[in-house]
Write a protein that holds these residues in place. Structure first.
Motif, PDB file in Angstrom:
ATOM      1  N   LYS A  23    -104.689  -7.490  53.889  1.00  0.00           N
ATOM      2  CA  LYS A  23    -105.224  -6.812  55.073  1.00  0.00           C
ATOM      3  C   LYS A  23    -104.255  -7.269  56.598  1.00  0.00           C
ATOM      4  O   LYS A  23    -104.015  -6.134  57.258  1.00  0.00           O
ATOM      5  CB  LYS A  23    -106.654  -7.375  55.542  1.00  0.00           C
ATOM      6  CG  LYS A  23    -107.543  -6.543  54.528  1.00  0.00           C
ATOM      7  CD  LYS A  23    -109.100  -7.074  54.854  1.00  0.00           C
ATOM      8  CE  LYS A  23    -110.057  -6.725  53.537  1.00  0.00           C
ATOM      9  NZ  LYS A  23    -111.302  -6.978  53.904  1.00  0.00           N
ATOM     10  N   LEU A  24    -103.840  -8.539  56.460  1.00  0.00           N
ATOM     11  CA  LEU A  24    -102.874  -8.938  57.623  1.00  0.00           C
ATOM     12  C   LEU A  24    -101.778  -8.027  57.436  1.00  0.00           C
ATOM     13  O   LEU A  24    -101.196  -7.587  58.331  1.00  0.00           O
ATOM     14  CB  LEU A  24    -102.714 -10.276  57.536  1.00  0.00           C
ATOM     15  CG  LEU A  24    -101.975 -11.059  58.604  1.00  0.00           C
ATOM     16  CD1 LEU A  24    -102.411 -10.859  59.840  1.00  0.00           C
ATOM     17  CD2 LEU A  24    -101.686 -12.346  58.405  1.00  0.00           C
ATOM     18  N   TYR A  25    -101.130  -7.751  56.179  1.00  0.00           N
ATOM     19  CA  TYR A  25     -99.861  -7.098  55.716  1.00  0.00           C
ATOM     20  C   TYR A  25     -99.984  -5.784  56.694  1.00  0.00           C
ATOM     21  O   TYR A  25     -99.043  -5.161  57.154  1.00  0.00           O
ATOM     22  CB  TYR A  25     -99.446  -7.035  54.709  1.00  0.00           C
ATOM     23  CG  TYR A  25     -98.340  -6.418  54.269  1.00  0.00           C
ATOM     24  CD1 TYR A  25     -97.097  -7.122  54.420  1.00  0.00           C
ATOM     25  CD2 TYR A  25     -98.213  -5.270  53.523  1.00  0.00           C
ATOM     26  CE1 TYR A  25     -95.702  -6.624  54.084  1.00  0.00           C
ATOM     27  CE2 TYR A  25     -97.008  -4.767  53.344  1.00  0.00           C
ATOM     28  CZ  TYR A  25     -95.718  -5.340  53.470  1.00  0.00           C
ATOM     29  OH  TYR A  25     -94.743  -4.726  53.133  1.00  0.00           O
ATOM     30  N   GLU A  26    -101.191  -5.019  56.187  1.00  0.00           N
ATOM     31  CA  GLU A  26    -101.418  -3.781  56.831  1.00  0.00           C
ATOM     32  C   GLU A  26    -101.361  -3.674  58.295  1.00  0.00           C
ATOM     33  O   GLU A  26    -100.906  -2.750  59.054  1.00  0.00           O
ATOM     34  CB  GLU A  26    -102.847  -3.067  56.283  1.00  0.00           C
ATOM     35  CG  GLU A  26    -102.540  -2.893  54.773  1.00  0.00           C
ATOM     36  CD  GLU A  26    -103.922  -2.395  54.172  1.00  0.00           C
ATOM     37  OE1 GLU A  26    -104.885  -2.162  54.793  1.00  0.00           O
ATOM     38  OE2 GLU A  26    -104.161  -2.416  52.804  1.00  0.00           O
ATOM     39  N   ASN A  27    -101.955  -4.690  58.838  1.00  0.00           N
ATOM     40  CA  ASN A  27    -102.069  -4.929  60.223  1.00  0.00           C
ATOM     41  C   ASN A  27    -100.740  -4.985  61.047  1.00  0.00           C
ATOM     42  O   ASN A  27    -100.420  -4.346  62.014  1.00  0.00           O
ATOM     43  CB  ASN A  27    -102.960  -5.972  60.959  1.00  0.00           C
ATOM     44  CG  ASN A  27    -104.564  -5.626  60.621  1.00  0.00           C
ATOM     45  OD1 ASN A  27    -104.639  -4.513  60.226  1.00  0.00           O
ATOM     46  ND2 ASN A  27    -105.323  -6.748  60.512  1.00  0.00           N
ATOM     47  N   VAL A  28     -99.904  -5.845  60.358  1.00  0.00           N
ATOM     48  CA  VAL A  28     -98.412  -6.280  60.510  1.00  0.00           C
ATOM     49  C   VAL A  28     -97.597  -4.717  60.506  1.00  0.00           C
ATOM     50  O   VAL A  28     -96.819  -4.320  61.458  1.00  0.00           O
ATOM     51  CB  VAL A  28     -97.780  -7.090  59.934  1.00  0.00           C
ATOM     52  CG1 VAL A  28     -96.244  -7.092  60.187  1.00  0.00           C
ATOM     53  CG2 VAL A  28     -98.254  -8.422  60.283  1.00  0.00           C
ATOM     54  N   LEU A  29     -97.890  -4.178  59.414  1.00  0.00           N
ATOM     55  CA  LEU A  29     -97.108  -2.580  59.407  1.00  0.00           C
ATOM     56  C   LEU A  29     -97.493  -1.580  60.448  1.00  0.00           C
ATOM     57  O   LEU A  29     -96.660  -0.881  61.129  1.00  0.00           O
ATOM     58  CB  LEU A  29     -97.422  -2.009  58.119  1.00  0.00           C
ATOM     59  CG  LEU A  29     -96.800  -2.737  56.768  1.00  0.00           C
ATOM     60  CD1 LEU A  29     -97.344  -1.869  55.726  1.00  0.00           C
ATOM     61  CD2 LEU A  29     -95.094  -2.835  56.887  1.00  0.00           C
ATOM     62  N   GLU A  30     -98.817  -1.797  60.981  1.00  0.00           N
ATOM     63  CA  GLU A  30     -99.325  -0.778  61.825  1.00  0.00           C
ATOM     64  C   GLU A  30     -98.802  -1.201  63.146  1.00  0.00           C
ATOM     65  O   GLU A  30     -98.529  -0.559  64.055  1.00  0.00           O
ATOM     66  CB  GLU A  30    -100.960  -0.906  61.840  1.00  0.00           C
ATOM     67  CG  GLU A  30    -101.430   0.178  62.887  1.00  0.00           C
ATOM     68  CD  GLU A  30    -102.821   0.050  62.751  1.00  0.00           C
ATOM     69  OE1 GLU A  30    -103.427   0.162  64.083  1.00  0.00           O
ATOM     70  OE2 GLU A  30    -103.650  -0.130  61.684  1.00  0.00           O
TER      71      GLU A  30
END
Length: 137
Positions: A44-51
């Protein structure tokens, strides 16, 4: 409890080594559950960073002058303002770090799944239907 609801399976004798394997199984299962939860959190954190990377890129494209564009960036409990290039670099480092952490957690989870499966087989072989090792999901 009435006698009609109680089934007598007889006396089951558990060897010390079987009890040790049961305890090991429980610890491994708990560790596996924690590892999976941590992996989901990292994803989830990774997805937030990508966003965030995408939003910084979009903001950079829309800005007239990249030097004047500042991005609020969270460091610990505070926010600092970074220019777009610094924010992009910091997010890229965080992305790389998360990829490494997720790969490590996936490897750990895979190994634990194998160990749990092997121990489950050993326990069922030793104790048969006198034990239930399935999780109630």
């Amino acid at each position: 409890m009435s006698a009609a609801n109680f089934k007598d399976y007889g006396v089951v004798h558990i060897k010390h080594e079987d009890q040790q394997r049961i305890c090991l199984f429980a610890r491994m299962q708990a560790t596996l559950t924690e590892t999976r939860e941590e992996l989901e959190s990292k994803k989830k954190l990774y997805e937030n960073v990508l966003e965030a990377i995408q939003q910084v890129e979009e903001a950079s494209l829309l800005a007239d002058d990249d030097a004047e564009l500042t991005i609020p960036f969270e460091l610990g409990d505070v926010f600092v303002h970074l220019n777009a290039e610094e924010a992009q670099e910091s997010l890229s480092r965080r992305k790389t770090s998360l990829e490494t952490e997720m790969a490590s957690l996936e490897t750990k989870a895979d190994q634990l799944e194998q160990d749990v499966g092997r121990t489950r087989v050993e326990l069922y072989k030793a104790l048969g239907t006198n034990i239930c090792l399935d999780l109630d999901d």
